[in-house]
Design a protein around this motif. Structure first.
Motif, mmCIF file in Angstrom:
data_model
loop_
_atom_site.group_PDB
_atom_site.id
_atom_site.type_symbol
_atom_site.label_atom_id
_atom_site.label_comp_id
_atom_site.label_asym_id
_atom_site.label_seq_id
_atom_site.Cartn_x
_atom_site.Cartn_y
_atom_site.Cartn_z
ATOM 1 N N GLU A 50 68.147 70.586 77.191
ATOM 2 C CA GLU A 50 69.442 70.378 77.840
ATOM 3 C C GLU A 50 70.257 69.283 77.160
ATOM 4 N N VAL A 51 69.635 68.176 76.761
ATOM 5 C CA VAL A 51 70.405 67.088 76.160
ATOM 6 C C VAL A 51 70.860 67.421 74.743
ATOM 7 N N MET A 52 70.138 68.316 74.069
ATOM 8 C CA MET A 52 70.548 68.681 72.710
ATOM 9 C C MET A 52 71.710 69.668 72.699
ATOM 10 N N GLY A 53 71.912 70.355 73.811
ATOM 11 C CA GLY A 53 72.986 71.342 73.844
ATOM 12 C C GLY A 53 72.706 72.460 72.864
ATOM 13 N N GLU A 54 73.726 72.860 72.142
ATOM 14 C CA GLU A 54 73.558 73.924 71.138
ATOM 15 C C GLU A 54 73.234 73.281 69.806
ATOM 16 N N GLY A 55 72.036 73.494 69.354
ATOM 17 C CA GLY A 55 71.600 72.913 68.093
ATOM 18 C C GLY A 55 70.636 71.765 68.332
ATOM 19 N N GLY A 56 70.078 71.260 67.280
ATOM 20 C CA GLY A 56 69.103 70.189 67.397
ATOM 21 C C GLY A 56 67.713 70.689 67.074
ATOM 22 N N ARG A 57 66.790 69.763 67.087
ATOM 23 C CA ARG A 57 65.402 70.109 66.758
ATOM 24 C C ARG A 57 64.481 69.546 67.833
ATOM 25 N N LEU A 58 63.596 70.386 68.299
ATOM 26 C CA LEU A 58 62.567 70.017 69.271
ATOM 27 C C LEU A 58 61.224 70.151 68.567
ATOM 28 N N THR A 59 60.448 69.080 68.582
ATOM 29 C CA THR A 59 59.169 69.065 67.884
ATOM 30 C C THR A 59 58.063 68.674 68.854
ATOM 31 N N VAL A 60 56.947 69.386 68.789
ATOM 32 C CA VAL A 60 55.774 69.056 69.599
ATOM 33 C C VAL A 60 54.602 68.866 68.650
ATOM 34 N N GLY A 61 53.931 67.737 68.780
ATOM 35 C CA GLY A 61 52.761 67.468 67.961
ATOM 36 C C GLY A 61 51.598 67.042 68.834
ATOM 37 N N THR A 62 50.384 67.280 68.361
ATOM 38 C CA THR A 62 49.198 66.907 69.128
ATOM 39 C C THR A 62 48.162 66.264 68.211
ATOM 40 N N GLY A 63 47.285 65.508 68.830
ATOM 41 C CA GLY A 63 46.178 64.909 68.100
ATOM 42 C C GLY A 63 45.125 64.442 69.077
ATOM 43 N N VAL A 64 43.911 64.207 68.579
ATOM 44 C CA VAL A 64 42.817 63.703 69.414
ATOM 45 C C VAL A 64 42.347 62.391 68.808
ATOM 46 N N GLU A 65 42.093 61.422 69.676
ATOM 47 C CA GLU A 65 41.642 60.104 69.239
ATOM 48 C C GLU A 65 40.434 59.679 70.057
ATOM 49 N N ARG A 66 39.447 59.108 69.393
ATOM 50 C CA ARG A 66 38.287 58.552 70.092
ATOM 51 C C ARG A 66 38.519 57.056 70.249
ATOM 52 N N MET A 67 38.495 56.596 71.489
ATOM 53 C CA MET A 67 38.716 55.187 71.783
ATOM 54 C C MET A 67 37.455 54.388 71.455
ATOM 55 N N ALA A 68 37.572 53.062 71.408
ATOM 56 C CA ALA A 68 36.439 52.190 71.103
ATOM 57 C C ALA A 68 35.289 52.383 72.093
ATOM 58 N N ASN A 69 35.627 52.744 73.344
ATOM 59 C CA ASN A 69 34.585 52.937 74.369
ATOM 60 C C ASN A 69 33.973 54.338 74.321
ATOM 61 N N GLY A 70 34.361 55.143 73.324
ATOM 62 C CA GLY A 70 33.787 56.472 73.168
ATOM 63 C C GLY A 70 34.553 57.574 73.874
ATOM 64 N N VAL A 71 35.508 57.212 74.716
ATOM 65 C CA VAL A 71 36.302 58.209 75.441
ATOM 66 C C VAL A 71 37.309 58.832 74.476
ATOM 67 N N GLU A 72 37.422 60.143 74.542
ATOM 68 C CA GLU A 72 38.413 60.833 73.727
ATOM 69 C C GLU A 72 39.678 61.071 74.538
ATOM 70 N N LYS A 73 40.810 60.980 73.852
ATOM 71 C CA LYS A 73 42.072 61.303 74.498
ATOM 72 C C LYS A 73 42.864 62.215 73.579
ATOM 73 N N ILE A 74 43.660 63.052 74.202
ATOM 74 C CA ILE A 74 44.571 63.890 73.441
ATOM 75 C C ILE A 74 45.951 63.274 73.584
ATOM 76 N N GLN A 75 46.672 63.257 72.486
ATOM 77 C CA GLN A 75 48.027 62.726 72.513
ATOM 78 C C GLN A 75 48.983 63.863 72.179
ATOM 79 N N ILE A 76 50.006 64.006 73.019
ATOM 80 C CA ILE A 76 51.030 65.011 72.828
ATOM 81 C C ILE A 76 52.345 64.273 72.660
ATOM 82 N N ALA A 77 53.039 64.541 71.575
ATOM 83 C CA ALA A 77 54.340 63.920 71.323
ATOM 84 C C ALA A 77 55.402 65.011 71.332
ATOM 85 N N ILE A 78 56.424 64.805 72.150
ATOM 86 C CA ILE A 78 57.530 65.755 72.254
ATOM 87 C C ILE A 78 58.788 65.007 71.852
#
Length: 112
Positions: A18-46
């Motif tokens: 909606e904020v881009m109106g007509e035109g623009g670029r929308l990008t979605v990226g993902t990744g997985v990271e293991r924290m120091a405590n061993g817990v894994e998290k997924i990161q999604i960037a929009i």
């Protein structure tokens, strides 16, 4: 709850389109990271190439009923933040006026 997570993503994606109106670029990226405590998290960037968000507005984005969008209720991002946090995640925003906005969601992987 997969339906709630889907709703959170749709809220962010809908706002970006909606904020881009007509035109623009929308990008979605993902990744997985293991924290120091061993817990894994997924990161999604929009990211979008919309007008960006003024610094004074950034701190209010997750407040219920706060909206700069014509006809907006100010509930979408408040609900999105609540959904992400109830699933053990975090959400943050990076934005620059005139360049666009990036939502970064961190969610634990599996039953962590």
């Amino acid at each position: 709850d997969p339906q709630q997570i889907k709703q959170a993503f749709l809220n962010i994606l809908k706002n970006a389109v909606e904020v881009m109106g007509e035109g623009g670029r929308l990008t979605v990226g993902t990744g997985v990271e293991r924290m120091a405590n061993g817990v894994e998290k997924i990161q999604i960037a929009i990211s979008d190439t919309g007008p960006g968000i003024a610094p004074e507005d950034l701190k209010h984005l997750f407040e219920p009923f706060y909206s700069k969008k014509k006809g907006g209720t100010g509930l979408g991002l408040a609900i999105t933040k609540d959904i992400i946090e109830r699933h053990g995640g975090r959400i943050k925003i990076e934005s620059e006026v005139g360049k666009g906005t990036r939502f970064i969601l961190d969610l634990p992987v599996g039953n962590n």
